[in-house]
Design a protein around this motif. Structure first.
Motif, PDB file in Angstrom:
ATOM      1  N   TYR A 166       1.875 -15.009   3.759  1.00 44.53           N
ATOM      2  CA  TYR A 166       2.397 -14.462   5.007  1.00 44.53           C
ATOM      3  C   TYR A 166       1.331 -14.350   6.097  1.00 44.53           C
ATOM      4  O   TYR A 166       1.534 -14.845   7.217  1.00 44.53           O
ATOM      5  CB  TYR A 166       3.033 -13.100   4.729  1.00 44.53           C
ATOM      6  N   GLU A 167       0.209 -13.685   5.795  1.00 42.99           N
ATOM      7  CA  GLU A 167      -0.799 -13.443   6.838  1.00 42.99           C
ATOM      8  C   GLU A 167      -1.392 -14.742   7.387  1.00 42.99           C
ATOM      9  O   GLU A 167      -1.525 -14.879   8.623  1.00 42.99           O
ATOM     10  CB  GLU A 167      -1.881 -12.520   6.288  1.00 42.99           C
ATOM     11  N   ASP A 204       1.200 -16.983  15.455  1.00 43.90           N
ATOM     12  CA  ASP A 204       0.907 -16.147  16.617  1.00 43.90           C
ATOM     13  C   ASP A 204      -0.028 -16.871  17.596  1.00 43.90           C
ATOM     14  O   ASP A 204       0.107 -16.745  18.829  1.00 43.90           O
ATOM     15  CB  ASP A 204       0.289 -14.822  16.176  1.00 43.90           C
ATOM     16  N   SER A 248       3.169 -11.974  20.258  1.00 43.69           N
ATOM     17  CA  SER A 248       3.078 -12.140  18.799  1.00 43.69           C
ATOM     18  C   SER A 248       4.337 -11.583  18.131  1.00 43.69           C
ATOM     19  O   SER A 248       5.004 -10.678  18.644  1.00 43.69           O
ATOM     20  CB  SER A 248       1.850 -11.402  18.261  1.00 43.69           C
ATOM     21  N   LEU A 249       4.647 -12.146  16.999  1.00 45.57           N
ATOM     22  CA  LEU A 249       5.786 -11.654  16.220  1.00 45.57           C
ATOM     23  C   LEU A 249       5.472 -10.284  15.624  1.00 45.57           C
ATOM     24  O   LEU A 249       4.320  -9.977  15.318  1.00 45.57           O
ATOM     25  CB  LEU A 249       6.110 -12.637  15.092  1.00 45.57           C
ATOM     26  N   ARG A 279       1.574 -11.449   0.672  1.00 44.26           N
ATOM     27  CA  ARG A 279       1.101 -11.101   2.015  1.00 44.26           C
ATOM     28  C   ARG A 279      -0.222 -11.789   2.334  1.00 44.26           C
ATOM     29  O   ARG A 279      -0.391 -12.391   3.402  1.00 44.26           O
ATOM     30  CB  ARG A 279       0.954  -9.585   2.128  1.00 44.26           C
ATOM     31  N   ARG A 293       0.030 -17.725   7.566  1.00 49.18           N
ATOM     32  CA  ARG A 293       1.061 -18.380   8.357  1.00 49.18           C
ATOM     33  C   ARG A 293       1.321 -17.626   9.656  1.00 49.18           C
ATOM     34  O   ARG A 293       1.491 -18.234  10.726  1.00 49.18           O
ATOM     35  CB  ARG A 293       2.356 -18.485   7.557  1.00 49.18           C
ATOM     36  N   LYS A 294       1.372 -16.299   9.589  1.00 55.23           N
ATOM     37  CA  LYS A 294       1.631 -15.515  10.794  1.00 55.23           C
ATOM     38  C   LYS A 294       0.486 -15.661  11.797  1.00 55.23           C
ATOM     39  O   LYS A 294       0.709 -15.729  13.008  1.00 55.23           O
ATOM     40  CB  LYS A 294       1.827 -14.038  10.446  1.00 55.23           C
ATOM     41  N   THR A 295      -0.737 -15.696  11.294  1.00 61.95           N
ATOM     42  CA  THR A 295      -1.880 -15.855  12.208  1.00 61.95           C
ATOM     43  C   THR A 295      -1.790 -17.174  12.967  1.00 61.95           C
ATOM     44  O   THR A 295      -1.971 -17.229  14.197  1.00 61.95           O
ATOM     45  CB  THR A 295      -3.185 -15.795  11.409  1.00 61.95           C
ATOM     46  N   GLY A 311       4.855  -7.430  12.999  1.00 61.97           N
ATOM     47  CA  GLY A 311       4.350  -7.516  11.636  1.00 61.97           C
ATOM     48  C   GLY A 311       5.362  -7.006  10.627  1.00 61.97           C
ATOM     49  O   GLY A 311       6.291  -6.269  10.951  1.00 61.97           O
TER      50      GLY A 311
END
Length: 223
Positions: free
Chosen positions: A118-119, A126, A136-137, A114, A121-123, A139
């Motif tokens: 994950y975090e 988004d 945003s996707l 995470r 890449r997600k940031t 969580g």
């Protein structure tokens, strides 16, 4: 010479004396016989009382012996049950240790994944979506919570169907109508296997494999 009357009188007196002696001896014999009969009657009553007492004690002894056999059989059954319980406790202790270690290992892997992958890449993703006017996707936490809620409900129903839980423990779902609900009660071993189910049946397995959750969000079309 004595006269005939004197002789007859003497003979009569002698006969009377003899008869008196006979009666006296007979009375003595009767008295002795009565004492002997009284003693025999007393012995008879004592023997009868002792015989009845022996019969009663024999009945009591038979009941005690039968009860002793039942208690010995019950003790043997309880000892066998206790040994089975101790074995199951040992199995559960081993499985608990393994599951706890596996849980800690997977938590550590999930935290590293995470925070390290994950975090970040997600940031970035988004931010790119916001620049394009997209939301945003969701969580991973919300997805996991949703899948966990579904998994827990399915597990409660599965436990209910196998007899681990009662119907009221599953939110009043009512008794099951399938064949498993009317079958024999599950053994302790089957309950342990059910409680310690493989991790592959958890709802996060599909997520870990990169599969989409069951309730997919509609894709947002780019304008």
């Amino acid at each position: 010479m004595p006269e005939d009357s004197d002789i007859e009188a003497a003979q009569g007196s002698s006969q009377r004396d003899s008869q008196q002696e006979d009666w006296s001896d007979r009375l003595k014999e009767l008295a002795s016989l009565r004492r002997s009969q009284s003693s025999l009657s007393e012995t008879h009553r004592t023997l009868l009382s002792q015989t009845l007492s022996i019969d009663h004690l024999s009945t009591v002894l038979s009941s005690l012996t039968s009860e002793q056999r039942l208690l010995l059989a019950e003790r043997a059954s309880l000892i066998a049950s206790l040994e089975e319980v101790n074995k199951d406790l040992s199995d559960i202790a081993i499985k608990t240790t393994l599951v706890r270690a596996e849980t800690l290992r997977r938590k550590e892997e999930a935290d590293n994944l995470r925070k390290g992958v994950y975090e970040p890449r997600k940031t970035k993703l988004d931010e790119r979506r916001r620049r394009l006017g997209l939301t945003s996707l969701p969580g991973v936490e919300s997805t996991i919570e949703r899948e966990n809620a579904k998994y827990l409900q399915e597990r409660r129903e599965r436990w209910r169907d196998t007899g681990v839980l009662d119907a009221e423990d599953v939110g009043g779902a009512g008794p099951s109508t399938d064949a498993s609900a009317s079958g024999p009660a599950p053994t302790r071993e089957s309950r342990i296997r059910l409680l310690v189910s493989p991790a592959s049946s958890s709802p996060t397995t599909s997520i870990a494999r990169g599969e989409a959750p069951s309730n997919k969000r509609a894709k947002t079309k780019r304008r």
